[in-house]
Design a protein around this motif. Structure first.
Motif, PDB file in Angstrom:
ATOM      1  N   GLY A   2       0.807  -1.207   0.000  1.00 37.33           N
ATOM      2  CA  GLY A   2       0.000   0.000   0.000  1.00 37.33           C
ATOM      3  C   GLY A   2       0.841   1.258   0.000  1.00 37.33           C
ATOM      4  N   GLY A   3       0.164   2.367  -0.166  1.00 38.63           N
ATOM      5  CA  GLY A   3       0.840   3.650  -0.216  1.00 38.63           C
ATOM      6  C   GLY A   3       1.072   4.247   1.154  1.00 38.63           C
ATOM      7  N   ILE A   4       1.768   5.363   1.132  1.00 37.20           N
ATOM      8  CA  ILE A   4       2.082   6.098   2.354  1.00 37.20           C
ATOM      9  C   ILE A   4       1.459   7.479   2.252  1.00 37.20           C
ATOM     10  N   ALA A   5       0.885   7.941   3.347  1.00 37.95           N
ATOM     11  CA  ALA A   5       0.290   9.277   3.411  1.00 37.95           C
ATOM     12  C   ALA A   5       0.891  10.017   4.605  1.00 37.95           C
ATOM     13  N   VAL A  21       4.921  10.404  -1.434  1.00 37.69           N
ATOM     14  CA  VAL A  21       3.970  10.281  -0.336  1.00 37.69           C
ATOM     15  C   VAL A  21       2.750  11.137  -0.649  1.00 37.69           C
ATOM     16  N   THR A  22       1.566  10.632  -0.344  1.00 39.41           N
ATOM     17  CA  THR A  22       0.346  11.410  -0.510  1.00 39.41           C
ATOM     18  C   THR A  22       0.263  12.407   0.637  1.00 39.41           C
ATOM     19  N   VAL A  23       0.272  13.694   0.298  1.00 43.04           N
ATOM     20  CA  VAL A  23       0.335  14.754   1.297  1.00 43.04           C
ATOM     21  C   VAL A  23      -1.051  15.316   1.576  1.00 43.04           C
ATOM     22  N   HIS A  24      -1.388  15.392   2.864  1.00 45.33           N
ATOM     23  CA  HIS A  24      -2.633  16.015   3.313  1.00 45.33           C
ATOM     24  C   HIS A  24      -2.253  17.171   4.229  1.00 45.33           C
ATOM     25  N   GLU A  25      -2.283  18.380   3.691  1.00 43.98           N
ATOM     26  CA  GLU A  25      -1.973  19.552   4.506  1.00 43.98           C
ATOM     27  C   GLU A  25      -3.180  19.874   5.380  1.00 43.98           C
ATOM     28  N   LEU A  39      -8.395   9.281   3.616  1.00 41.04           N
ATOM     29  CA  LEU A  39      -7.250   8.473   3.201  1.00 41.04           C
ATOM     30  C   LEU A  39      -7.674   7.517   2.091  1.00 41.04           C
ATOM     31  N   ILE A  40      -6.820   7.360   1.118  1.00 40.76           N
ATOM     32  CA  ILE A  40      -7.097   6.511  -0.036  1.00 40.76           C
ATOM     33  C   ILE A  40      -7.143   5.048   0.418  1.00 40.76           C
ATOM     34  N   PRO A  41      -8.141   4.291  -0.041  1.00 43.09           N
ATOM     35  CA  PRO A  41      -8.151   2.861   0.271  1.00 43.09           C
ATOM     36  C   PRO A  41      -6.837   2.224  -0.201  1.00 43.09           C
ATOM     37  N   GLY A  42      -6.291   1.368   0.589  1.00 46.34           N
ATOM     38  CA  GLY A  42      -5.025   0.748   0.259  1.00 46.34           C
ATOM     39  C   GLY A  42      -3.832   1.437   0.900  1.00 46.34           C
ATOM     40  N   THR A  43      -4.075   2.549   1.595  1.00 42.22           N
ATOM     41  CA  THR A  43      -2.993   3.204   2.321  1.00 42.22           C
ATOM     42  C   THR A  43      -2.515   2.257   3.407  1.00 42.22           C
ATOM     43  N   ALA A  44      -1.204   2.048   3.479  1.00 44.19           N
ATOM     44  CA  ALA A  44      -0.651   1.109   4.453  1.00 44.19           C
ATOM     45  C   ALA A  44      -0.031   1.810   5.648  1.00 44.19           C
ATOM     46  N   MET A  45       0.463   3.046   5.434  1.00 43.54           N
ATOM     47  CA  MET A  45       1.153   3.756   6.503  1.00 43.54           C
ATOM     48  C   MET A  45       0.769   5.222   6.474  1.00 43.54           C
ATOM     49  N   VAL A  46       0.611   5.807   7.657  1.00 45.36           N
ATOM     50  CA  VAL A  46       0.322   7.233   7.780  1.00 45.36           C
ATOM     51  C   VAL A  46       1.351   7.847   8.711  1.00 45.36           C
ATOM     52  N   ILE A  47       1.968   8.916   8.245  1.00 44.21           N
ATOM     53  CA  ILE A  47       2.901   9.683   9.062  1.00 44.21           C
ATOM     54  C   ILE A  47       2.144  10.914   9.546  1.00 44.21           C
ATOM     55  N   LEU A  48       2.248  11.211  10.817  1.00 41.21           N
ATOM     56  CA  LEU A  48       1.565  12.366  11.401  1.00 41.21           C
ATOM     57  C   LEU A  48       2.580  13.319  12.013  1.00 41.21           C
ATOM     58  N   LEU A  65      -3.787   0.389  10.260  1.00 42.07           N
ATOM     59  CA  LEU A  65      -2.715   1.094   9.570  1.00 42.07           C
ATOM     60  C   LEU A  65      -1.485   1.229  10.456  1.00 42.07           C
ATOM     61  N   LEU A  66      -0.324   1.237   9.829  1.00 45.53           N
ATOM     62  CA  LEU A  66       0.902   1.566  10.545  1.00 45.53           C
ATOM     63  C   LEU A  66       0.949   3.071  10.654  1.00 45.53           C
ATOM     64  N   VAL A  67       1.034   3.583  11.874  1.00 48.20           N
ATOM     65  CA  VAL A  67       1.020   5.028  12.109  1.00 48.20           C
ATOM     66  C   VAL A  67       2.332   5.426  12.788  1.00 48.20           C
ATOM     67  N   ALA A  68       2.990   6.436  12.212  1.00 43.49           N
ATOM     68  CA  ALA A  68       4.229   6.956  12.798  1.00 43.49           C
ATOM     69  C   ALA A  68       4.054   8.439  13.060  1.00 43.49           C
TER      70      ALA A  68
END
Length: 72
Positions: A2-5, A21-25, A39-48, A65-68
């Motif tokens: 999956g992707g990363i956001a 990385v898919t950026v959400h400002e 978040l897009i379906p298939g997102t595997a990791m989210v950085i906050l 989701l893996l969240v960092a």
């Protein structure tokens, strides 16, 4: 795989787009929650960013989701 956001303040997250990385400002709590819900379906990791993480504590506790969280 999956992707990363990334979700957070514009000045801290914009550059991650260069790495694919898919950026959400999101500059305020409502924008952070909206970005999380979009978040897009298939997102595997989210950085906050630390500020974004404070507004999503319940959401991140109950996700697969893996969240960092970025350091200060």
């Amino acid at each position: 795989m999956g992707g990363i956001a990334i979700i957070g303040e514009p000045g801290r997250v914009t550059g991650y787009a260069l790495a694919g990385v898919t950026v959400h400002e999101a500059a305020d709590p409502a924008a952070v929650r909206q970005a999380w819900s979009e978040l897009i379906p298939g997102t595997a990791m989210v950085i906050l960013t630390p500020a974004a993480a404070t507004h999503l504590s319940a959401e991140t506790a109950s996700t697969a989701l893996l969240v960092a969280v970025m350091p200060q």
